[in-house]
Every structure is written in structure tokens, then in C-alpha cells.
Design an enzyme around this catalytic site. Sequence first.
Site, PDB file in Angstrom:
ATOM      1  N   LYS A  56       0.848  -1.197   0.000  1.00 21.51           N
ATOM      2  CA  LYS A  56       0.000   0.000   0.000  1.00 21.51           C
ATOM      3  C   LYS A  56       0.881   1.244   0.000  1.00 21.51           C
ATOM      4  O   LYS A  56       2.092   1.169   0.213  1.00 21.51           O
ATOM      5  CB  LYS A  56      -0.911  -0.010   1.230  1.00 21.51           C
ATOM      6  CG  LYS A  56      -0.177  -0.038   2.556  1.00 21.51           C
ATOM      7  CD  LYS A  56      -1.128  -0.159   3.732  1.00 21.51           C
ATOM      8  CE  LYS A  56      -0.346  -0.218   5.048  1.00 21.51           C
ATOM      9  NZ  LYS A  56      -1.231  -0.308   6.219  1.00 21.51           N
ATOM     10  N   ARG A 153      -9.572  -0.470  15.913  1.00 19.55           N
ATOM     11  CA  ARG A 153      -9.575   0.410  14.750  1.00 19.55           C
ATOM     12  C   ARG A 153     -10.693   0.009  13.794  1.00 19.55           C
ATOM     13  O   ARG A 153     -11.398   0.838  13.258  1.00 19.55           O
ATOM     14  CB  ARG A 153      -8.205   0.346  14.055  1.00 19.55           C
ATOM     15  CG  ARG A 153      -8.045   1.275  12.876  1.00 19.55           C
ATOM     16  CD  ARG A 153      -6.625   1.254  12.347  1.00 19.55           C
ATOM     17  NE  ARG A 153      -6.233  -0.047  11.793  1.00 19.55           N
ATOM     18  CZ  ARG A 153      -5.036  -0.278  11.252  1.00 19.55           C
ATOM     19  NH1 ARG A 153      -4.105   0.678  11.230  1.00 19.55           N
ATOM     20  NH2 ARG A 153      -4.735  -1.460  10.750  1.00 19.55           N
ATOM     21  N   HIS A 182      -4.933  -7.661  13.566  1.00 20.19           N
ATOM     22  CA  HIS A 182      -3.764  -6.782  13.467  1.00 20.19           C
ATOM     23  C   HIS A 182      -3.322  -6.388  14.868  1.00 20.19           C
ATOM     24  O   HIS A 182      -4.137  -5.991  15.701  1.00 20.19           O
ATOM     25  CB  HIS A 182      -4.108  -5.528  12.660  1.00 20.19           C
ATOM     26  CG  HIS A 182      -2.910  -4.707  12.296  1.00 20.19           C
ATOM     27  ND1 HIS A 182      -1.868  -5.209  11.547  1.00 20.19           N
ATOM     28  CD2 HIS A 182      -2.571  -3.428  12.588  1.00 20.19           C
ATOM     29  CE1 HIS A 182      -0.955  -4.267  11.376  1.00 20.19           C
ATOM     30  NE2 HIS A 182      -1.349  -3.188  12.018  1.00 20.19           N
ATOM     31  N   ARG A 238       1.927 -10.948   7.152  1.00 13.23           N
ATOM     32  CA  ARG A 238       1.431  -9.815   6.351  1.00 13.23           C
ATOM     33  C   ARG A 238       2.384  -8.640   6.601  1.00 13.23           C
ATOM     34  O   ARG A 238       2.236  -7.883   7.546  1.00 13.23           O
ATOM     35  CB  ARG A 238       0.001  -9.507   6.802  1.00 13.23           C
ATOM     36  CG  ARG A 238      -0.815  -8.619   5.913  1.00 13.23           C
ATOM     37  CD  ARG A 238      -2.219  -8.422   6.486  1.00 13.23           C
ATOM     38  NE  ARG A 238      -2.198  -7.808   7.807  1.00 13.23           N
ATOM     39  CZ  ARG A 238      -2.511  -8.451   8.935  1.00 13.23           C
ATOM     40  NH1 ARG A 238      -2.879  -9.710   8.916  1.00 13.23           N
ATOM     41  NH2 ARG A 238      -2.479  -7.806  10.092  1.00 13.23           N
ATOM     42  N   TYR A 282      13.664  31.438   5.756  1.00 13.19           N
ATOM     43  CA  TYR A 282      12.509  32.165   6.283  1.00 13.19           C
ATOM     44  C   TYR A 282      12.587  32.348   7.797  1.00 13.19           C
ATOM     45  O   TYR A 282      12.917  31.427   8.532  1.00 13.19           O
ATOM     46  CB  TYR A 282      11.214  31.428   5.932  1.00 13.19           C
ATOM     47  CG  TYR A 282      10.851  31.474   4.472  1.00 13.19           C
ATOM     48  CD1 TYR A 282      10.516  32.669   3.857  1.00 13.19           C
ATOM     49  CD2 TYR A 282      10.820  30.309   3.707  1.00 13.19           C
ATOM     50  CE1 TYR A 282      10.174  32.710   2.512  1.00 13.19           C
ATOM     51  CE2 TYR A 282      10.476  30.336   2.358  1.00 13.19           C
ATOM     52  CZ  TYR A 282      10.159  31.553   1.770  1.00 13.19           C
ATOM     53  OH  TYR A 282       9.821  31.584   0.449  1.00 13.19           O
ATOM     54  N   CYS A 329      12.497  24.997   3.170  1.00 15.10           N
ATOM     55  CA  CYS A 329      11.584  25.721   2.278  1.00 15.10           C
ATOM     56  C   CYS A 329      10.807  24.723   1.411  1.00 15.10           C
ATOM     57  O   CYS A 329      11.036  23.517   1.479  1.00 15.10           O
ATOM     58  CB  CYS A 329      12.363  26.686   1.406  1.00 15.10           C
ATOM     59  SG  CYS A 329      13.358  27.875   2.328  1.00 15.10           S
ATOM     60  N   ASP A 331      11.011  24.150  -1.745  1.00 21.98           N
ATOM     61  CA  ASP A 331      11.790  23.522  -2.812  1.00 21.98           C
ATOM     62  C   ASP A 331      13.264  23.328  -2.483  1.00 21.98           C
ATOM     63  O   ASP A 331      13.948  22.565  -3.166  1.00 21.98           O
ATOM     64  CB  ASP A 331      11.694  24.357  -4.094  1.00 21.98           C
ATOM     65  CG  ASP A 331      10.259  24.704  -4.434  1.00 21.98           C
ATOM     66  OD1 ASP A 331       9.461  23.764  -4.613  1.00 21.98           O
ATOM     67  OD2 ASP A 331       9.934  25.911  -4.496  1.00 21.98           O
TER      68      ASP A 331
END
Length: 388
Positions: A56, A153, A182, A238, A282, A329, A331
Site C-alpha cells: 500500500k 480500529r 492486526h 502480512r 525564512y 523551504c 523547494d
Amino acid sequence: RSYLIMRLMLIWIILLRMPPTSEMETFAEIDLSAIRTNVKAIRSYIDPAKVIAVIKADAYGHGAIPVARILADDVMMFAVATVDEAIELRQAEIHHPILILYNVLPHLIEKAVIQKITLTVSEAELPKALSKIAQRKNRDIKIHVNINTGMNRDGAQCNQAVGFLQWLNTLPGIMVEGVFTHFATADKITNTELDQQLYRFNSVIDKLDRLNLLPTIVHAANSSAMLKRKDTHFDAVRIGLTLFGLNPLVGTQDFLPLQSALEWKTRVISTEEISVGEGISYGFTYRAERPIHIATARIGYADGYSRLLSNTGIALIGGKTRKLAGQVCMDVSVFEVDNSVNIGDEVVLIGWQGNYHIDAAQMAKKIGTITYEILTGISKRVPRIYRD
């Protein structure tokens, strides 16, 4: 055989069209041979149990389709989280059984059935809908049943699980192929909660066995449980993280050597010398206390490099560990270096450079998260390069 040759040729054409890593600014390099080596080591360790490969979230950031292809001969089934993830594999002509680990919404049921995707059930409405489809199509539909043994869950409640499976076996066209649970605390040192969950699960399994209702595939172990407790292996484990060479437990590497499959790299795009008192990035959260050299690397939070690493992150540049200076930042990020670093130099965020190494667990620890979040957070803007 001819089909396989055509697929391999297509992969090579794609690889040939990619620029060499020396020309790329930011990329994740995936070692498919490491994944193959890991799964074979795991198979040997868990024998006679089989492997359900959890791929996943784009195989934890490694690329679901290439990973599925490399694992196909060594696993009994793939597991994913969503119908879209399963259909992506089917569209890539992955014909292995695929299990969706959670309940799906009603409008997605038929879509999954058409693609012969195995669904997980834990309540009555989904199997009712599946039974109607099975009768309409005059075919059996396989399902797995999730039993809630304490994680709370999702899943059928333990005290109702046997009755639920008895009812499922009366539904026309429904074939209960598997049952699973699980574990919530398998990665913890103490086993109290794990023991309690395992006791509850075994109680359900024993009752089903006595009633001749036990499905053919019983599975419970995630990577942590697989490594530490052989009594959790059942018919299949699993697992996800260990396939990619990452060990969720301390002290297990000796008996099950794993090879990390992913390296995350970028490059220096500019260098500069900063005077005493000058701020960086920044907010000027970093100010130079002495004259320093800095290198700006083409990696930012839009690439999945967490902003929480601001002023705490490290990278390998020029064969040394370098500290991140200032805010990450969108990028780019800035690292404190020396005058030996030049534009174009390699920056290793995860992986090896010379004798030094940074792994995803180190990065996760710095920002108070888990390895899974680091890997799945590497964005699609970062190209994956595959080596075998």
C-alpha cells in the site's frame, strides 16, 4: 515467455529514456535486488508460512508496480489499502491475488469484484452486497474477515466473530478464504498487549476449527510480530517494512539480515559564504555565530522533506555529515558546509556516502515520527530510479 520479454524490453526503454542520476537534481534510488534478497531471507525464516506482501501507499514510497513485479514469484498475495491501489496493479497486469485490508464504500464494491480483488469484511452490509453480486454473476467471491482483538480500529468484535463467520458461510456465493487480526503493540519491548491479542485470536481460531469453519489462510503478523514471535506466523505473515530492508525492532538484524532498498539523494545548486550575524532562510531562525560556508540543496517540503527538520536535519555532503541551517523551504534547504563543497555535489538524505550512513529511522527520530511516515511522505515530485 514472449510477453515477459516484451515487458522487460519496455522497462529497459523507460530506463534508457531517464536521465542518468548524475544529471538529476533530486531522486530516490530503489535497489530491486535488495528487495528480492529480503523477501527470500524472510521466506526462509518463516517457512512453512507464506508471505502476504503489503504494498500500500505505493509500496511505502518504493513504487508499487516495480515492487510487485520483483516480488511476484516469492509471495502468495499482495495487500493494499484502497480499491484504486488494487486497480493500479491490475492495470499494470499484476495478476496475483490482491487483498484490500479495510472495508470499502458501497459504490466501489462492483469495481473491485470486476477486477477480482479480494475484499475484507467486518460487518454485515458489505458481504450482503457481495452475495447479491455473486448470484447475479453466477460466481463465488472470496473474502477475508478482519477480527478486532484489541486494536479497536476496525474488525468484527471477538465475542461476535464466530457467529459472524457462521452467518457468512450461509451467504450464497461467498467464500471465506481468510481470517486475520492486526497487532497494536508488536513493535514494543513488552509483550503484554500482544499476548492478550494473540490469546483472543487463537480462541476464535480454535472455535472455528472445531466447527470446521476455519478458512484456508490465517494471518496476523506484521513485520514486528514476524521478527519477534514465531507463534504469530500462522499460514502467512502480512509484512511491508521488512521487505524494504528496514527493521522495526532493535536486536533482530543478526539473525535476519536485511538490505535497505531506498536511497534519497539530491544535489547542491548553489554555495555561498555567510558573515557573522547573518540569518538564513525564512524567519531567520538560524543566525551565523561565525563566518560559515553554506550550500543550498534542491530538496524541500514539497518533495516530502519535512519542515520539522528545520535546524535539526542532517545530510551527507562531501563525505561528511552536514547540519541543516534554518527553515526547510518548499523547494530547497540550506546546509552548513565548508569551502570544499561545490555546485553539483551529491547530497545524501537517506543512504550511504563513503563510510557515513543516514537511515530513515534517524530522520524519523529527529522529528518524533515513524519510519513509515518518512518513506510514504516522499512525494511523487521525486522521481524513482530503479536498479537491479
